[in-house]
Design a protein around this motif. Sequence first.
Motif, short mmCIF file in Angstrom:
data_model
loop_
_atom_site.label_atom_id
_atom_site.label_comp_id
_atom_site.label_asym_id
_atom_site.label_seq_id
_atom_site.Cartn_x
_atom_site.Cartn_y
_atom_site.Cartn_z
N ALA A 181 62.57 36.78 63.75
CA ALA A 181 61.87 36.11 64.85
C ALA A 181 62.46 36.50 66.19
CB ALA A 181 61.91 34.60 64.66
N GLU A 182 63.79 36.55 66.27
CA GLU A 182 64.44 36.97 67.52
C GLU A 182 64.11 38.42 67.85
OE1 GLU A 182 66.66 33.52 65.96
OE2 GLU A 182 66.29 35.48 65.06
N ALA A 183 64.07 39.28 66.83
CA ALA A 183 63.78 40.69 67.07
C ALA A 183 62.35 40.89 67.55
CB ALA A 183 64.04 41.50 65.80
N VAL A 184 61.39 40.17 66.95
CA VAL A 184 60.00 40.26 67.38
C VAL A 184 59.86 39.81 68.83
CG1 VAL A 184 57.72 39.19 67.12
CG2 VAL A 184 58.89 40.15 65.13
N ALA A 185 60.45 38.67 69.17
CA ALA A 185 60.36 38.17 70.54
C ALA A 185 60.97 39.17 71.51
CB ALA A 185 61.06 36.82 70.65
N SER A 186 62.09 39.77 71.14
CA SER A 186 62.75 40.74 72.01
C SER A 186 61.91 41.99 72.18
CB SER A 186 64.13 41.10 71.43
OG SER A 186 64.78 42.07 72.21
N CYS A 187 61.33 42.51 71.09
CA CYS A 187 60.47 43.69 71.16
C CYS A 187 59.29 43.45 72.10
CB CYS A 187 59.93 44.05 69.78
SG CYS A 187 61.10 44.90 68.70
N ARG A 188 58.64 42.31 71.93
CA ARG A 188 57.44 42.03 72.72
C ARG A 188 57.80 41.78 74.19
NH1 ARG A 188 52.70 39.25 69.70
NH2 ARG A 188 52.61 40.45 67.77
N ARG A 189 58.92 41.14 74.43
CA ARG A 189 59.36 40.92 75.81
C ARG A 189 59.70 42.26 76.48
NH1 ARG A 189 62.52 37.21 74.63
NH2 ARG A 189 64.42 38.40 74.32
N LEU A 190 60.39 43.12 75.77
CA LEU A 190 60.73 44.44 76.31
C LEU A 190 59.47 45.22 76.65
CD1 LEU A 190 62.99 46.63 76.77
CD2 LEU A 190 62.54 47.35 74.40
N ALA A 191 58.50 45.21 75.74
CA ALA A 191 57.25 45.94 75.97
C ALA A 191 56.50 45.38 77.18
CB ALA A 191 56.38 45.89 74.72
N ALA A 192 56.43 44.05 77.27
CA ALA A 192 55.68 43.42 78.36
C ALA A 192 56.33 43.67 79.71
CB ALA A 192 55.55 41.93 78.11
N GLU A 193 57.66 43.69 79.74
CA GLU A 193 58.38 43.80 81.01
C GLU A 193 58.59 45.23 81.47
OE1 GLU A 193 61.99 41.63 80.47
OE2 GLU A 193 61.01 39.66 80.48
N THR A 194 58.68 46.18 80.52
CA THR A 194 59.05 47.54 80.89
C THR A 194 58.06 48.61 80.46
OG1 THR A 194 60.30 48.02 78.86
CG2 THR A 194 61.48 46.88 80.65
N GLY A 195 57.17 48.28 79.52
CA GLY A 195 56.30 49.31 78.96
C GLY A 195 57.00 50.17 77.92
N ILE A 196 58.23 49.81 77.56
CA ILE A 196 58.99 50.51 76.52
C ILE A 196 58.94 49.66 75.26
CG2 ILE A 196 61.27 51.32 75.81
CD1 ILE A 196 61.87 51.73 78.82
N ALA A 197 58.56 50.25 74.15
CA ALA A 197 58.44 49.49 72.91
C ALA A 197 59.12 50.25 71.77
CB ALA A 197 56.97 49.24 72.57
N GLY A 198 59.57 49.51 70.78
CA GLY A 198 60.22 50.12 69.62
C GLY A 198 60.17 49.18 68.45
N GLY A 199 61.00 49.45 67.45
CA GLY A 199 60.99 48.70 66.21
C GLY A 199 62.09 47.66 66.13
N TRP A 200 62.42 47.28 64.89
CA TRP A 200 63.38 46.20 64.65
C TRP A 200 64.73 46.47 65.32
CZ3 TRP A 200 61.04 42.10 63.01
CH2 TRP A 200 59.97 42.17 62.11
N SER A 201 65.26 47.67 65.16
CA SER A 201 66.57 47.97 65.74
C SER A 201 66.52 47.94 67.26
CB SER A 201 67.06 49.34 65.25
OG SER A 201 67.27 49.33 63.86
N THR A 202 65.42 48.42 67.83
CA THR A 202 65.28 48.38 69.28
C THR A 202 65.27 46.94 69.77
OG1 THR A 202 64.13 50.50 69.42
CG2 THR A 202 63.71 48.91 71.19
#
Length: 349
Positions: free
Chosen positions: A243-264
């Motif tokens: 759950a923390e990883a999903v929230a972090s991925c989506r926040r990163l994508a929304a704020e920067t346009g950079i997206a990745g997987g679980w490790s990211t």
Amino acid sequence: MTAPQPALLGLVGHTPVVPIPAGTGSYLAKLEAASIAGMKARAAVSMLSAARARGDLAPGSTVIESTSGTLGLGLALAGKAFGCPVVLVVDDELEPDMRALFTAFGVGLEVVRDPHPEGGWQRARLDRLAELLEATPGAYWPDQYDNPDNAAGYADMARELIEQVERADVLVAGVGSGGHCAGLTRSLRTRWPDLRVVGVDSVGSRIFGQPARPRLMRGLGSSILPRNVAYGDFDEVHWIGPAEAVASCRRLAAETGIAGGWSTGATALVAGWVARREPGLRVLTVFPDGPHRYLRSIYDDHWCRRHDLFRATVTEPVELPEPDAAEARGWARCAVIRDPLGKEVRAWI
């Protein structure tokens, strides 16, 4: 035997470093999605190159390896470069998109249908791999979990970072097979000897002393103990839940346009936390791959709801005094590192 295509090796690496906002500050991330086949292509090329040099991998011989997916992309590329067919032992949870991509690359797939009762999918894949090796004369097994050439593959990444980054005080590194963190730390500490290393593991992984449990996240953590993990390199460890990883991925994508997987997502969460907590430090991390593999999982609302991944997530880790003091159910942190036998290696508060 297919003809080698060594020019493909020039497509690996040479990735950019970008600043990622974190509160009023930022941290630096190396974007491995900018390289063909992502970060683990470095390890794949290193392992096959070294095996060829030693004579362990004969021209045209079959390469057989177990993977949850990402290393397989690197091996597919390296196999084409060296003219070696590749067979990957995967499991039934491998995403359909990855299966289609491997098929397009001409990679042979052996699919394990049931997890091992104690060692999970990793143990089940390795058991099947052993059967294939016995049945395939001349086959080569890179053994990503116990191969020093895995770590050696990240020496070039370290050289790139030293050229790109003036100073680094903290390295935040995801831990799976242990190769990239060991390789980076070994090289970067020759330039920055006081570099602090923060390991990022998955909830349900046993690498740092937590009990093994079924894990939703792939490519981070392990249900076995990879010998590549250099426990003495780490100053602290964080365990991250899906759950923390999903929230972090989506926040990163929304704020920067950079997206990745679980490790990211996991490393972004921890790197941002360190950068906000200690704003005077230069924090560095690596985003291993891009988002395409995860469009039907991390970035799919229906999938996330089905797995209850939109529940409220914590903004600070639970502090554990010892790695096994309690089972981490979500984001947790420990400043004591122990090897699998329980010996204290290093601690930082």
